[in-house]
Design an enzyme around this catalytic site. Structure first.
Site, PDB file in Angstrom:
ATOM      1  N   ARG A 104       0.850  -1.180   0.000  1.00  0.00           N
ATOM      2  CA  ARG A 104       0.000   0.000   0.000  1.00  0.00           C
ATOM      3  C   ARG A 104       0.884   1.228   0.000  1.00  0.00           C
ATOM      4  NH1 ARG A 104      -4.261   1.046   4.859  1.00  0.00           N
ATOM      5  NH2 ARG A 104      -2.375   1.722   5.893  1.00  0.00           N
ATOM      6  N   THR A 108      -0.620   7.617  -1.183  1.00  0.00           N
ATOM      7  CA  THR A 108      -1.928   7.552  -1.868  1.00  0.00           C
ATOM      8  C   THR A 108      -2.852   6.504  -1.247  1.00  0.00           C
ATOM      9  OG1 THR A 108      -1.197   5.824  -3.372  1.00  0.00           O
ATOM     10  CG2 THR A 108      -0.788   8.097  -4.061  1.00  0.00           C
ATOM     11  N   ASP A 200       1.487  -2.563  12.230  1.00  0.00           N
ATOM     12  CA  ASP A 200       1.833  -3.002  10.868  1.00  0.00           C
ATOM     13  C   ASP A 200       2.134  -4.509  10.892  1.00  0.00           C
ATOM     14  OD1 ASP A 200       3.337  -1.564   8.119  1.00  0.00           O
ATOM     15  OD2 ASP A 200       3.573  -3.694   8.572  1.00  0.00           O
ATOM     16  N   ASP A 203       5.571  -5.692   9.434  1.00  0.00           N
ATOM     17  CA  ASP A 203       6.698  -5.348  10.306  1.00  0.00           C
ATOM     18  C   ASP A 203       6.721  -6.236  11.549  1.00  0.00           C
ATOM     19  OD1 ASP A 203       7.664  -3.406   8.650  1.00  0.00           O
ATOM     20  OD2 ASP A 203       6.743  -1.732   9.725  1.00  0.00           O
TER      21      ASP A 203
HETATM   22  C1  PRP Z   1      -0.760  -4.210   4.682  1.00  0.00           C
HETATM   23  C2  PRP Z   1      -1.629  -5.436   4.876  1.00  0.00           C
HETATM   24  C3  PRP Z   1      -2.564  -5.367   3.709  1.00  0.00           C
HETATM   25  C4  PRP Z   1      -2.760  -3.880   3.544  1.00  0.00           C
HETATM   26  C5  PRP Z   1      -4.078  -3.520   4.154  1.00  0.00           C
HETATM   27  O1  PRP Z   1       0.218  -4.471   3.761  1.00  0.00           O
HETATM   28  O2  PRP Z   1      -0.907  -6.640   4.965  1.00  0.00           O
HETATM   29  O3  PRP Z   1      -2.027  -5.950   2.533  1.00  0.00           O
HETATM   30  O4  PRP Z   1      -1.701  -3.222   4.236  1.00  0.00           O
HETATM   31  O5  PRP Z   1      -4.429  -2.219   3.886  1.00  0.00           O
HETATM   32  P1  PRP Z   1      -5.626  -1.810   2.897  1.00  0.00           P
HETATM   33  O6  PRP Z   1      -6.791  -2.678   3.251  1.00  0.00           O
HETATM   34  O7  PRP Z   1      -5.856  -0.376   3.241  1.00  0.00           O
HETATM   35  O8  PRP Z   1      -5.158  -2.007   1.495  1.00  0.00           O
HETATM   36  P2  PRP Z   1       1.367  -3.386   3.429  1.00  0.00           P
HETATM   37  O9  PRP Z   1       0.929  -2.504   2.319  1.00  0.00           O
HETATM   38  O10 PRP Z   1       1.783  -2.711   4.701  1.00  0.00           O
HETATM   39  O11 PRP Z   1       2.532  -4.280   2.844  1.00  0.00           O
HETATM   40  P3  PRP Z   1       3.438  -5.400   3.565  1.00  0.00           P
HETATM   41  O12 PRP Z   1       2.568  -6.607   3.802  1.00  0.00           O
HETATM   42  O13 PRP Z   1       4.479  -5.637   2.541  1.00  0.00           O
HETATM   43  O14 PRP Z   1       3.980  -4.833   4.840  1.00  0.00           O
HETATM   44  N1  URA Z   2      -1.751  -2.527   7.228  1.00  0.00           N
HETATM   45  C1  URA Z   2      -1.327  -2.993   8.420  1.00  0.00           C
HETATM   46  O1  URA Z   2      -0.364  -3.763   8.484  1.00  0.00           O
HETATM   47  N2  URA Z   2      -1.978  -2.589   9.509  1.00  0.00           N
HETATM   48  C2  URA Z   2      -3.035  -1.778   9.473  1.00  0.00           C
HETATM   49  O2  URA Z   2      -3.606  -1.458  10.537  1.00  0.00           O
HETATM   50  C3  URA Z   2      -3.453  -1.296   8.217  1.00  0.00           C
HETATM   51  C4  URA Z   2      -2.800  -1.697   7.109  1.00  0.00           C
END
Ligand code: PRP
Ligand code: URA
Length: 209
Positions: A104, A108, A200, A203
């Site tokens: 994400r 944006t 997160d 993370d």
């Molecule tokens: C996080 C999570 C989802 C997304 C959720 O991933 O694992 O994929 O955010 O948010 P949304 O419903 O608003 O799209 P992230 O983009 O942080 O990537 P990562 O798993 O690589 O840390």
């Molecule tokens: N992605 C995450 O990992 N945590 C949140 O709360 C939202 C998006």
């Protein structure tokens, strides 16, 4: 409209409580995400069709049930969806695993795709899309669209925490897709993080920041 199924089982709720705690370290967090996924898998696969086959026990012939030829695949959204894969495979070891890479964009909030490798016959398979967090819904919506564009017809979503508005967004864009979540949280903060959430997920699983 797709079904939304929330898991109120005490074991799942207990473990969700631990992963929400900011003091829970990466090792325990990973183990619990795997365990919760395994417990949820039990329910998500409830309507798999069975067929009867004849076997021999040490005593006699017997008709027993076996899961019939329905093909399954689990599709984690990278990165955080990876944490749910092993729990699922413990219960359905023959499932194929596809991967969709999405992150994400922090400015944006739109999902950005960077990887995709899927089983070749996804149009014949029942697909379970895995991502622990359903926040705005943007990533899951993009993941579902991706699978549909490649011919998928039968898709379920499994997440750990979902925000109400994310569920609504997924229902609106993809009304035929059922959502399974361990808990639903009230809102998102200004950075579109789930509140109270767990932070997160990527993370916390992988110890990055
Ligand atoms: C996080 C999570 C989802 C997304 C959720 O991933 O694992 O994929 O955010 O948010 P949304 O419903 O608003 O799209 P992230 O983009 O942080 O990537 P990562 O798993 O690589 O840390
Ligand atoms: N992605 C995450 O990992 N945590 C949140 O709360 C939202 C998006």
């Amino acid at each position: 409209m797709g079904k939304v199924m929330i898991f109120d089982h005490p074991l799942i709720q207990h473990k969700i409580g631990i992963i929400r705690n900011k003091e829970t370290g990466a090792k325990e967090f990973r183990e619990l995400v795997e365990e919760i996924s395994m417990l949820m898998c039990y329910e998500v696969t409830r309507n798999l069709p069975l067929e009867e086959v004849e076997i021999e026990t040490p005593i006699a012939k017997a008709k027993v049930k076996t899961i019939s030829g329905r093909k399954l695949a689990i599709i984690p959204i990278l990165r955080a969806g990876l944490g749910m894969v092993d729990g699922m495979l413990k219960l359905i070891p023959t499932a194929k695993v596809g991967h969709i890479g999405l992150y994400r964009d922090p400015e944006t909030l739109q999902p950005v795709e960077y990887y995709c490798k899927l089983p070749c016959d996804i149009e014949e398979r029942e697909l379970i899309l895995l991502d622990p967090m359903l926040a705005t819904g943007g990533s899951i919506i993009a993941g579902i669209q991706f699978l549909k564009d490649k011919g998928a017809k039968n898709i379920k979503v499994m997440c750990l925490l979902a925000a109400k508005e994310g569920i609504e967004a997924v229902n609106k864009e993809h009304p035929g897709v059922d959502i399974y979540a361990a808990a639903v949280d009230e809102k998102l903060n200004d950075h579109a993080y789930i509140v109270p959430g767990l932070g997160d997920a990527g993370d916390r699983l992988f110890g990055t920041k």
